[in-house]
Scaffold this active site. Structure first.
Site, PDB file in Angstrom:
ATOM      1  N   CYS A 160      12.555   4.485   2.257  1.00 37.60           N
ATOM      2  CA  CYS A 160      12.582   5.937   2.042  1.00 37.60           C
ATOM      3  C   CYS A 160      13.248   6.604   3.243  1.00 37.60           C
ATOM      4  CB  CYS A 160      11.184   6.490   1.802  1.00 37.60           C
ATOM      5  SG  CYS A 160       9.997   6.130   3.111  1.00 37.60           S
TER       6      CYS A 160
ATOM      7  N   ALA B 180       0.828  -1.213   0.000  1.00 34.48           N
ATOM      8  CA  ALA B 180       0.000   0.000   0.000  1.00 34.48           C
ATOM      9  C   ALA B 180       0.865   1.268   0.000  1.00 34.48           C
ATOM     10  CB  ALA B 180      -0.922  -0.014   1.218  1.00 34.48           C
TER      11      ALA B 180
ATOM     12  N   ASP C 226       9.763  -3.160  -0.150  1.00 29.68           N
ATOM     13  CA  ASP C 226       9.864  -1.732   0.143  1.00 29.68           C
ATOM     14  C   ASP C 226       9.484  -1.605   1.615  1.00 29.68           C
ATOM     15  OD1 ASP C 226      10.252   1.030  -0.662  1.00 29.68           O
ATOM     16  OD2 ASP C 226       8.102   1.265  -0.374  1.00 29.68           O
TER      17      ASP C 226
ATOM     18  N   LYS D 246       4.088   1.292  -6.368  1.00 27.10           N
ATOM     19  CA  LYS D 246       5.048   0.336  -6.936  1.00 27.10           C
ATOM     20  C   LYS D 246       4.344  -0.916  -7.448  1.00 27.10           C
ATOM     21  CE  LYS D 246       8.418   2.093  -3.624  1.00 27.10           C
ATOM     22  NZ  LYS D 246       7.386   2.916  -2.916  1.00 27.10           N
TER      23      LYS D 246
END
Length: 467
Positions: free
Chosen positions: A240, A120, A187, A124
């Site tokens: 990130c 979510a 991620d 991506k």
């Protein structure tokens, strides 16, 4: 105004490469983030989208690492999220750095089975679905139940149908789907240090003591992701955030745990200026000042050999609620689709559950019974009292211009706001029709002669739509 915690500045200064300036880092953290979008190639292409938006004052600058990504400028009064083109799924509003992990995963790689461990809101995931051209199987997992709904909505808007959704802690995949996937994207949830340009308060309460706990979770997740990967497959790990403990050290932990079965693959040639962010291990550690973007980290790892699973193989689920649709039902559905101008692809399988019909992605049968799925593929229709009722998501995914009524942009806006559309020239009523605009399906209407009765699901109706 950006709030940088002094303790964060002192800490990050230790990780900043010698050729980069701390003053530049602080300066770029305070600059607005350049808006960026990714063209959804499942529905359109860059040339067509530019032809649509450039006359409205949009300007496009290519993002070097994503062939379908662009930094954009647009008129001040424009709200991209309210554009009919966005609501139709012609593009996704996505930060430029966020486009890197799928690009790295698909570099010299055409995987047929892909796992997205933490999906979510779907930027991506939808990018990977487009790179797969909706073929093969993409398993998208999200741990947060509220975020699963957002993920699902974005998949439907973008016309993705090769996806199966799960709702688990990502640490279960190594055991439940051991050595199943050609490629895995992790991620990872992280401290978010790279997002300060988007969220000025992201680092206001930064606390170094939290990093070790986050890194422990990341190490457990990357181990699970690696176990779920087939020998020879590729794993991309990204965050990130900016500190080494959540980035390089997580990858080095995996290497230490599994030795030569883990191979780091350099991303130096991923795009022309990738060397500017390259680490000694071949990872990309993207500081905001390098590409005028969010901070990000991307590593590509290959699994060179099988590794033992850590627990006994879980039991298979005894009952699966779907079965292959009968030939009779398949013919009925095919006719209903043809009447509306819809066409399902050759790849995949038509399945039934009670009075529902679903389209499952190719390859899902290998996963059947191994774990519980929230949603598999796309729902096509319900067998209702008065016949088959085609679902909106099927229209969006499988609509063709055949038999469709073409709407102009103003009419499309009216449709997306849930309004009926008056016809200038009345004609004989002709029942349900697919409506089309800007090269993509909008939904279904009922042609009543003098107007088109809106068939957009109520939960998709918007108060404001811009052309």
């Amino acid at each position: 105004m950006v709030q940088l915690n002094q303790k964060f500045i002192n800490s990050i200064a230790k990780d900043l490469p010698a050729h980069l300036s701390l003053d530049d880092f602080i300066h770029y953290c305070g600059l607005p983030l350049r808006p960026a979008i990714r063209v959804n190639t499942l529905k359109t292409d860059a040339t067509k989208l530019m032809a649509l938006l450039e006359p409205k004052g949009w300007q496009f600058e290519p993002i070097p690492w994503c062939r379908d990504g662009f930094w954009v400028q647009y008129p001040q009064e424009c709200q991209p999220g309210n554009l009919s083109a966005h609501l139709q799924g012609l593009f996704y509003i996505q930060e430029a750095s966020s486009m890197l992990p799928p690009t790295a995963l698909f570099k010299d790689n055409e995987p047929n089975t892909v796992l997205d461990v933490a999906s979510a809101p779907g930027s991506k995931t939808t990018q990977m679905a487009a790179l797969m051209a909706n073929r093969g199987l993409l398993v998208a997992n999200e741990y947060s139940s509220s975020r699963v709904k957002v993920l699902h909505a974005n998949l439907l808007r973008m016309g993705v149908y090769n996806c199966a959704l799960t709702h688990f802690d990502g640490r279960v995949f190594g055991e439940y789907l051991y050595e199943t996937f050609d490629a895995v994207l992790l991620d990872a949830p992280c401290g978010g240090e790279g997002t300060v340009r988007k969220d000025a308060d992201a680092l206001k309460h930064w606390d170094e003591t939290e990093i070790d706990a986050i890194a422990d979770t990341q190490k457990a997740l990357i181990s699970s992701a690696f176990l779920a990967l087939k020998p020879g497959g590729v794993l991309v790990y990204s965050t990130c955030t900016l500190n080494r403990r959540e980035n390089q050290e997580v990858c080095l932990h995996l290497k230490q745990k599994y030795g030569d079965a883990v191979e780091f693959e350099s991303l130096e040639n991923l795009f022309d200026s990738a060397h500017k962010a390259l680490t000694s291990e071949g990872f990309l550690h993207i500081w905001p000042q390098i590409y005028d973007s969010e901070g990000f980290f991307v590593a590509r790892l290959r699994k060179t050999a099988s590794v033992p699973r850590e627990h006994p193989e879980p039991r298979l689920q005894k009952q699966f609620p779907f079965q292959k649709a009968s030939n009779k039902d398949a013919l009925r559905l095919q006719q209903a689709f043809a009447d509306l101008g819809l066409n399902w692809p050759a790849e995949g399988q038509l399945m039934a559950r009670d009075d529902e019909f679903w389209w499952f992605p190719d390859g899902f049968e290998a996963l059947q019974g191994k774990m519980r799925f929230q949603r598999i593929g796309i729902k096509l229709a319900d067998d209702a009292k008065h016949g088959l009722k085609i679902r909106h998501e099927a229209v969006i995914a499988f609509g063709t211009p055949n038999k469709a009524l073409e709407l102009d942009e103003e009419q499309a806006c009216q449709y997306l706001m849930g309004r009926d559309i008056a016809l200038d020239v009345p004609a004989k009523s002709s029942g349900e029709k697919l409506v089309w605009c800007q090269g993509a399906p909008l939904g279904v209407v009922k042609h009543l002669g003098n107007r088109l009765k809106n068939g957009l699901p109520r939960d998709l109706v918007r108060d404001k739509v811009q052309s």
